[in-house]
Motif scaffolding. Sequence first.
Motif, PDB file in Angstrom:
ATOM      1  N   THR A  67       0.853  -1.181   0.000  1.00  0.00           N
ATOM      2  CA  THR A  67       0.000   0.000   0.000  1.00  0.00           C
ATOM      3  C   THR A  67       0.894   1.237   0.000  1.00  0.00           C
ATOM      4  OG1 THR A  67      -1.746  -1.127   1.224  1.00  0.00           O
ATOM      5  CG2 THR A  67      -1.800   1.278   1.229  1.00  0.00           C
ATOM      6  N   ALA A  68       0.569   2.202  -0.856  1.00  0.00           N
ATOM      7  CA  ALA A  68       1.403   3.398  -0.990  1.00  0.00           C
ATOM      8  C   ALA A  68       0.553   4.655  -0.876  1.00  0.00           C
ATOM      9  CB  ALA A  68       2.136   3.403  -2.326  1.00  0.00           C
ATOM     10  N   TYR A  69       1.138   5.656  -0.231  1.00  0.00           N
ATOM     11  CA  TYR A  69       0.529   6.989  -0.220  1.00  0.00           C
ATOM     12  C   TYR A  69       1.534   7.967  -0.797  1.00  0.00           C
ATOM     13  CZ  TYR A  69      -1.496  11.435   1.096  1.00  0.00           C
ATOM     14  OH  TYR A  69      -2.027  12.711   1.050  1.00  0.00           O
ATOM     15  N   ALA A  70       1.118   8.679  -1.849  1.00  0.00           N
ATOM     16  CA  ALA A  70       1.955   9.699  -2.466  1.00  0.00           C
ATOM     17  C   ALA A  70       1.390  11.065  -2.106  1.00  0.00           C
ATOM     18  CB  ALA A  70       1.994   9.519  -3.980  1.00  0.00           C
ATOM     19  N   GLY A  71       2.078  11.751  -1.210  1.00  0.00           N
ATOM     20  CA  GLY A  71       1.679  13.103  -0.826  1.00  0.00           C
ATOM     21  C   GLY A  71       2.502  14.104  -1.607  1.00  0.00           C
ATOM     22  N   ILE A 102       0.204  17.958   2.503  1.00  0.00           N
ATOM     23  CA  ILE A 102      -0.370  18.425   3.765  1.00  0.00           C
ATOM     24  C   ILE A 102      -0.369  17.282   4.775  1.00  0.00           C
ATOM     25  CG2 ILE A 102      -2.530  19.125   4.893  1.00  0.00           C
ATOM     26  CD1 ILE A 102      -3.269  20.655   2.388  1.00  0.00           C
ATOM     27  N   VAL A 103      -0.804  16.127   4.328  1.00  0.00           N
ATOM     28  CA  VAL A 103      -0.913  14.959   5.198  1.00  0.00           C
ATOM     29  C   VAL A 103       0.458  14.516   5.689  1.00  0.00           C
ATOM     30  CG1 VAL A 103      -1.653  12.546   5.305  1.00  0.00           C
ATOM     31  CG2 VAL A 103      -3.050  14.228   4.089  1.00  0.00           C
ATOM     32  N   ASN A 104       1.436  14.487   4.792  1.00  0.00           N
ATOM     33  CA  ASN A 104       2.799  14.105   5.178  1.00  0.00           C
ATOM     34  C   ASN A 104       3.293  14.972   6.333  1.00  0.00           C
ATOM     35  OD1 ASN A 104       2.425  12.683   2.813  1.00  0.00           O
ATOM     36  ND2 ASN A 104       4.128  13.625   1.704  1.00  0.00           N
ATOM     37  N   ALA A 105       3.136  16.283   6.158  1.00  0.00           N
ATOM     38  CA  ALA A 105       3.659  17.235   7.144  1.00  0.00           C
ATOM     39  C   ALA A 105       2.993  17.069   8.503  1.00  0.00           C
ATOM     40  CB  ALA A 105       3.455  18.660   6.632  1.00  0.00           C
ATOM     41  N   ALA A 109       4.590  15.451  12.172  1.00  0.00           N
ATOM     42  CA  ALA A 109       4.682  16.353  13.318  1.00  0.00           C
ATOM     43  C   ALA A 109       3.781  15.938  14.474  1.00  0.00           C
ATOM     44  CB  ALA A 109       4.328  17.778  12.892  1.00  0.00           C
ATOM     45  N   PHE A 110       2.580  15.434  14.159  1.00  0.00           N
ATOM     46  CA  PHE A 110       1.580  15.189  15.198  1.00  0.00           C
ATOM     47  C   PHE A 110       0.990  13.785  15.179  1.00  0.00           C
ATOM     48  CE2 PHE A 110       1.421  19.741  14.135  1.00  0.00           C
ATOM     49  CZ  PHE A 110       1.666  20.298  15.379  1.00  0.00           C
ATOM     50  N   GLY A 111       1.552  12.864  14.399  1.00  0.00           N
ATOM     51  CA  GLY A 111       0.888  11.578  14.248  1.00  0.00           C
ATOM     52  C   GLY A 111      -0.422  11.795  13.518  1.00  0.00           C
ATOM     53  N   PHE A 112      -1.496  11.256  14.060  1.00  0.00           N
ATOM     54  CA  PHE A 112      -2.815  11.457  13.450  1.00  0.00           C
ATOM     55  C   PHE A 112      -3.659  12.446  14.253  1.00  0.00           C
ATOM     56  CE2 PHE A 112      -1.747   6.989  12.142  1.00  0.00           C
ATOM     57  CZ  PHE A 112      -1.403   7.325  10.843  1.00  0.00           C
ATOM     58  N   GLU A 286       0.635   7.417   6.603  1.00  0.00           N
ATOM     59  CA  GLU A 286      -0.672   7.536   5.960  1.00  0.00           C
ATOM     60  C   GLU A 286      -0.995   6.269   5.170  1.00  0.00           C
ATOM     61  OE1 GLU A 286      -4.293   9.589   5.222  1.00  0.00           O
ATOM     62  OE2 GLU A 286      -2.696   9.740   6.724  1.00  0.00           O
ATOM     63  N   ALA A 287      -0.002   5.677   4.538  1.00  0.00           N
ATOM     64  CA  ALA A 287      -0.219   4.414   3.827  1.00  0.00           C
ATOM     65  C   ALA A 287      -0.671   3.320   4.792  1.00  0.00           C
ATOM     66  CB  ALA A 287       1.063   3.991   3.109  1.00  0.00           C
TER      67      ALA A 287
END
Length: 307
Positions: A67-71, A102-105, A109-112, A286-287
């Motif tokens: 599973t991949a997330y591309a931010g 946005i999600v990566n950053a 910094a804050f987890g979820f 996020e992935a």
Amino acid sequence: MEKFFIGVDGGGTKTQFALCCEDGKVLSQIKLGCSNPVNVGVKHCVDILQEGISSLLLKLPSKANCTAYAGIAGVASGNYKAEIAALMPENEKLKLFVGSDIVNALNVAFGFEDGLAVIGGTGSACFVRKLNEYYRVGGGGWRLDRGGSGYAIAVRALDKVLRASDGRGAPTCLSAIVAEKYGVFPENLSKIYELSVEEISSFAKYVFEGYESGDEICASVLDETADYIAELVITGFRVSSLQSGCAALIGGLFKSGPLFSMLSAKLPDCKFFVADYPAVLGAVLEAVRLDGAKAKKEFAKNFINTF
């Protein structure tokens, strides 16, 4: 069957890819060029993603899935997210999600959890997450933003050199650097227009060096930059009604010191911290979330130790 995850953090200068297993240990990583579709177009963005992800998939066991997330920076503008996803070729080994950096950053910094983060790299933007709602302040790209980024610092500094050359401004140590790299202003201005966004942005490092040597013009450029970032932070808290009073600073601009101290002085009620973890970790997290899995306790630590 063991799970594998790919995170992608795409920006205005580079795109970082990382493949890790379910305990967070990095198995492979690769760094390619700019993938911001605002800067390079959708096709080039897709080519970068395909090259990087395909390279990492070759490292997987034969029957493994991923599973991949591309931010990607710039994806929050227009219809880029859908266009990029539509052009990415299907791969039976891969479940790919495309979204904003946005999600990566915020994840790094804050987890979820909820939080406010400022990115200061080639470009700049303020991102806020509150109760799964996302807010963006700034982030108009190099054509529109006038502060908070490496590109904006460089352009402001080059303008100071031009002003010094024609008598409108005070002398600065930057003039000698410009003369050495590009030739004396204004005779050699044409050479600046031959540079890419990334090449112009790289000039920002000389402003930080000039600040350390006591150059007043360099200090004024960084102070103006801090004013711009402070406005992003104030606005981010206001539009989101986030009450935390804590802000993460992410990106190369904040690693050398002056902007952190300037921001702390301008906004004493806000607790700033520099998020040193690579933003691609936020993409990997996020992935994991999108896969429906839960990151193990030592996931982030294992990632950092093997990145």
